[in-house]
Design a protein around this motif. Structure first.
Motif, PDB file in Angstrom:
ATOM      1  N   PRO A 163       0.810  -1.230   0.000  1.00 24.97           N
ATOM      2  CA  PRO A 163       0.000   0.000   0.000  1.00 24.97           C
ATOM      3  C   PRO A 163       0.839   1.275   0.000  1.00 24.97           C
ATOM      4  CG  PRO A 163      -0.941  -1.603   1.508  1.00 24.97           C
ATOM      5  CD  PRO A 163       0.363  -2.181   1.033  1.00 24.97           C
ATOM      6  N   ASP A 167       0.557   4.312  -2.632  1.00 28.91           N
ATOM      7  CA  ASP A 167       0.287   5.662  -2.127  1.00 28.91           C
ATOM      8  C   ASP A 167       1.300   6.651  -2.681  1.00 28.91           C
ATOM      9  OD1 ASP A 167      -1.839   4.705  -0.668  1.00 28.91           O
ATOM     10  OD2 ASP A 167      -0.770   4.691   1.251  1.00 28.91           O
ATOM     11  N   ARG A 168       2.568   6.251  -2.727  1.00 24.22           N
ATOM     12  CA  ARG A 168       3.608   7.155  -3.227  1.00 24.22           C
ATOM     13  C   ARG A 168       3.419   7.439  -4.718  1.00 24.22           C
ATOM     14  NH1 ARG A 168       8.507   9.418  -2.404  1.00 24.22           N
ATOM     15  NH2 ARG A 168       9.856   9.547  -4.221  1.00 24.22           N
ATOM     16  N   GLU A 170       0.703   7.200  -6.532  1.00 23.52           N
ATOM     17  CA  GLU A 170      -0.525   7.966  -6.770  1.00 23.52           C
ATOM     18  C   GLU A 170      -0.362   9.419  -6.334  1.00 23.52           C
ATOM     19  OE1 GLU A 170      -3.330   5.565  -4.694  1.00 23.52           O
ATOM     20  OE2 GLU A 170      -3.618   4.160  -6.381  1.00 23.52           O
ATOM     21  N   ALA A 171       0.307   9.626  -5.198  1.00 25.05           N
ATOM     22  CA  ALA A 171       0.550  11.000  -4.746  1.00 25.05           C
ATOM     23  C   ALA A 171       1.453  11.738  -5.729  1.00 25.05           C
ATOM     24  CB  ALA A 171       1.187  10.981  -3.354  1.00 25.05           C
TER      25      ALA A 171
END
Length: 205
Positions: A163, A167-168, A170-171
């Motif tokens: 995850p 997250d990285r 997508e950010a």
């Protein structure tokens, strides 16, 4: 001063000024992460009048894999394992790796700035794309977070990545994390990259 990172069993005897570290390939390990920190520290000590010589060959992505902030080595190892097994080509694999690590994608050149950097390369990449060989430690990165995320989505890997990695990516794709150094960055005005040997040379021989 000097620091060389090599695969296990490939250390050279008799070196006096250059330190050597053996690390794991193709799966990264803590020795490689520590060596990557050492490379950044060494390059960061170079001044404007210094010449930094980098010798790079295939495998450098794994041997200098320092996880980005918020990621663990386990996150990185899982990502590499999934990418290597999914059938993605090396350009796609390294587009992802460049956005999960801290030395690739020209960041070694950034650390060495304003020193002059001369990089001599042995290429194992078809086509000799400089930003793909060893994930382009001293080369501006043409790929983006969005490209890396597209590789994950195109190969249906979202459920297989940690995850924190997703997250990285997508950010970064949303512009919330600074991109890797790109073509046109003034840092690279003092960098020369030269391919000394490639797959083509091996075929010709």
């Amino acid at each position: 001063d000097g620091l060389v990172v090599v695969k296990d069993g490939y250390g050279a005897p008799g070196l006096e000024r250059v330190r050597q570290v053996e690390a794991s390939h193709p799966m990264p390990d803590e020795r490689g992460a520590a060596a990557a920190r050492g490379l950044l520290e060494l390059a960061g000590r170079a001044g404007e009048d210094d010449l930094v010589i980098c010798l790079i060959s295939g495998g450098g992505s794994a041997l200098t894999a320092l996880p980005a902030p918020g990621l663990t080595l386990a996150d990185l190892r899982l990502s590499v394992d999934v990418l290597l097994k999914c059938g993605a080509d090396i350009g796609e694999v390294n587009a992802v790796r460049k956005h999960l690590t801290m030395v690739a994608a020209g960041r070694l050149a950034v650390a060495a700035f304003p020193a002059t950097v001369l990089t001599l390369i042995i290429s194992d990449v078809i086509g000799d794309d400089l930003d793909v060989i060893a994930s382009g430690l001293t080369v501006p990165d043409k790929s983006t977070f969005a490209d890396a995320l597209a590789v994950v989505e195109r190969n249906s890997l979202k459920e297989k990545f940690a995850p924190a990695v997703l997250d990285r990516l997508e950010a970064g794709a949303r512009g919330e994390i600074e991109e890797t150094p790109k073509p046109g960055d003034p840092v690279f005005r003092r960098v020369e990259n030269h391919v000394l040997c490639s797959n083509r040379d091996a075929l010709d021989a």
